[in-house]
Write a protein that holds these residues in place. Structure first.
Motif, mmCIF file in Angstrom:
data_model
loop_
_atom_site.group_PDB
_atom_site.id
_atom_site.type_symbol
_atom_site.label_atom_id
_atom_site.label_comp_id
_atom_site.label_asym_id
_atom_site.label_seq_id
_atom_site.Cartn_x
_atom_site.Cartn_y
_atom_site.Cartn_z
ATOM 1 N N GLU A 55 0.919 -1.337 -0.206
ATOM 2 C CA GLU A 55 0.045 -0.057 -0.230
ATOM 3 C C GLU A 55 0.890 1.150 0.218
ATOM 4 O O GLU A 55 0.521 2.230 -0.810
ATOM 5 N N HIS A 56 1.984 1.233 0.701
ATOM 6 C CA HIS A 56 2.522 2.540 0.972
ATOM 7 C C HIS A 56 3.415 2.885 -0.267
ATOM 8 O O HIS A 56 3.655 3.945 -0.717
ATOM 9 N N LEU A 57 3.957 1.915 -1.000
ATOM 10 C CA LEU A 57 4.534 2.036 -2.372
ATOM 11 C C LEU A 57 3.557 2.279 -3.451
ATOM 12 O O LEU A 57 3.794 3.248 -4.428
ATOM 13 N N GLU A 83 0.474 4.138 -3.222
ATOM 14 C CA GLU A 83 0.406 5.265 -3.284
ATOM 15 C C GLU A 83 1.455 6.410 -4.023
ATOM 16 O O GLU A 83 1.067 7.130 -4.586
ATOM 17 N N SER A 84 2.666 5.881 -3.629
ATOM 18 C CA SER A 84 3.897 7.008 -4.349
ATOM 19 C C SER A 84 3.845 6.769 -5.631
ATOM 20 O O SER A 84 3.828 7.694 -6.253
ATOM 21 N N HIS A 117 5.843 11.743 -5.112
ATOM 22 C CA HIS A 117 6.214 12.248 -3.735
ATOM 23 C C HIS A 117 6.930 13.414 -3.832
ATOM 24 O O HIS A 117 7.791 13.480 -4.779
ATOM 25 N N PHE A 177 8.772 10.830 2.939
ATOM 26 C CA PHE A 177 9.140 9.568 3.826
ATOM 27 C C PHE A 177 10.775 9.149 3.781
ATOM 28 O O PHE A 177 11.424 9.640 2.877
ATOM 29 N N SER A 206 -7.991 2.310 1.519
ATOM 30 C CA SER A 206 -7.742 3.749 1.827
ATOM 31 C C SER A 206 -7.359 4.323 0.447
ATOM 32 O O SER A 206 -7.521 5.630 0.241
ATOM 33 N N LEU A 207 -6.734 3.328 -0.451
ATOM 34 C CA LEU A 207 -6.257 4.234 -1.466
ATOM 35 C C LEU A 207 -7.511 4.074 -2.582
ATOM 36 O O LEU A 207 -7.564 4.915 -3.481
ATOM 37 N N VAL A 238 2.423 12.765 -2.628
ATOM 38 C CA VAL A 238 2.719 12.178 -0.991
ATOM 39 C C VAL A 238 3.493 13.158 -0.553
ATOM 40 O O VAL A 238 4.432 13.529 -0.974
#
Length: 449
Positions: free
Chosen positions: A200-202, A204-205, A210, A215, A245-246, A262
């Motif tokens: 998920e965190h990758l 979004e970027s 970003h 981050f 969330s995305l 981001v």
């Protein structure tokens, strides 16, 4: 072919002169003295070409061109300018204007410029028609696929989101390719992302980019795929696997046409055509709360459903021949053919993996054959409808490698002979070798007829 022209010129004599000249040549012409009146007319009917003076009361000709490009991208634009404003006219052409006329211009010069525009538009239309036939070249299909092809052609040039549904391996990415290739966006970027391939965190970027320092490890600003796809097409594969969330953030982008990197605060406008694909049952995902209902209705404007390969009849043969040519050329075995028995086995198989499975089966068979013919024995046991023979799987660990190979070959040949009633030609075809090679192996391995 329609030839509707809208003229905006505040000098009455020039406006009337343009209208009379074009009308005499068969064009349908409306004329106004200001941009506001012209924009109001464009809300009521469509025009093929706008000819506007650079200087107008109220909104300028340049501002009018910008409005028309945004609101009516299918309308061509042409400027009328005084000599000192040529630099501005060239700038406008770089922003999408087709041509400009420098005052004073002759009736002949006006007609040549307008005719050149309509000739260009006709060539562009013919090119689109050509692409409509050529853009589906990667997709092979008969009667079962005609509804899919018709829908692709119908919506290729629209900006509407498309949801491609179908089991894994049915060619959903090829649909996205065709939609892009057949659209007016085909000279812009075609960006793809697999929503199940990144955490998920990758993800979004990847989507939004970003800012530097957003981050740990963000050592510099990075442009996301949405920005990279601006003006083009963005294909989301496996959208059913996107985290909730995305999904909310994606919905905002689809609604507002803006992204925020981001770690950033500045909204960035993007204009992207989106295509989504999934093998998941999104209706079930909605009930389970794994997929947002509002996003589902936003992306499911125009669905395209691909049938499984088992329901496509003769398409199996067409695809089979296509993959034989493709992998024959790739592996230096041009002109490779397939035996009737191998073809029948492929036709009778269910293909749980669909086109992807057929492609892999054909490539494996091309690699195994040494005679230019794919035979029954080159196909996997599941395709041949056989249970694996027990004996070859029971070679003892204590047997040396060379002896183990001889034992395996001996048992496979005996098994094939038993299955075919000791008919050597049939057994050879099942094993994927020639009759001559079978006789030699039987002799070497001590197998009596």
């Amino acid at each position: 072919m329609s030839r509707n022209v809208l003229v905006v010129e505040d000098e009455l004599s020039i406006r009337i002169g343009i209208q009379h000249t074009l009308t005499a040549e068969g064009y349908s012409v409306e004329s106004y003295e200001d941009a506001d009146s012209a924009l109001q007319a464009m809300t009521e009917r469509s025009f093929d070409l706008l000819i506007t003076d650079m200087r107008l009361p109220g909104i300028s000709g340049l501002d009018l061109l910008g409005r028309v490009k945004e609101l009516y991208p299918g309308t061509g634009t042409m400027l009328i300018t005084a000599f000192p404003e040529i630099e501005l006219a060239v700038k406008a052409m770089r922003q999408g204007a087709f041509d400009f006329l420098c005052k004073p211009f002759s009736n002949e010069g006006l007609l040549i410029a307008v005719e050149r525009f309509f000739n260009y538009r006709e060539l562009k239309r013919e090119n689109v028609q050509f692409k409509t036939s050529a853009g589906l070249d990667e997709m092979i299909g008969g009667q079962a696929m005609q509804p899919v092809f018709e829908r692709i052609r119908a919506i290729a040039d629209a900006c509407t989101p498309v949801l491609v549904l179908g089991p894994s391996g049915t060619g959903k990415e090829l649909v996205a390719n065709a939609l892009h290739n057949l659209s007016a966006r085909n000279d812009c970027e075609f960006i793809k992302i697999n929503c199940s391939a990144l955490p998920e965190h990758l993800l979004e970027s990847e989507l939004f980019g970003h800012e530097k320092g957003a981050f740990t490890g963000a050592h510099k600003r990075r442009v996301g795929k949405f920005e990279a796809a601006n003006g083009g097409t963005f294909f989301f594969d496996e959208i059913g696997d996107m985290p909730l969330s995305l999904q909310a953030k994606l919905l905002r982008v689809l609604e507002d046409g803006e992204i925020t990197r981001v770690g950033g605060n500045t909204p960035i406008r993007v204009e992207v055509r989106t295509v989504f694909a999934t093998a998941k049952d999104l209706d079930a995902a909605l009930e389970e709360g794994a997929f947002r209902e509002d996003l589902y209705y936003r992306i499911n404007v125009v669905p395209i459903t691909l049938p499984p390969l088992s329901e496509r009849g003769d398409d199996i043969i067409k695809l089979m021949q296509h993959f034989l040519q493709l992998y024959g050329a790739r592996h230096g075995k041009e002109g490779i053919t397939i035996s009737p028995k191998a073809q029948n086995a492929l036709l009778n198989y269910d293909y749980p993996g669909n086109i992807r499975e057929l492609r892999n089966i054909v490539e494996r068979s091309v690699l195994l054959t040494q005679e230019g013919v794919v035979r029954l024995g080159h196909l996997p046991q599941r395709v041949r409808g056989e249970e694996p023979p027990a004996a070859p799987g029971c070679v003892e660990d204590t047997v040396g490698l060379e002896d183990g190979v001889r034992q395996y070959e001996r048992e496979r040949i005996i098994h094939a002979l038993e299955q075919t009633g000791n008919r050597k030609q049939l057994a050879a075809e099942q094993l994927g070798i020639s009759r001559k090679v079978l006789w030699k192996k039987m002799k070497d391995l001590g197998i009596n007829s």
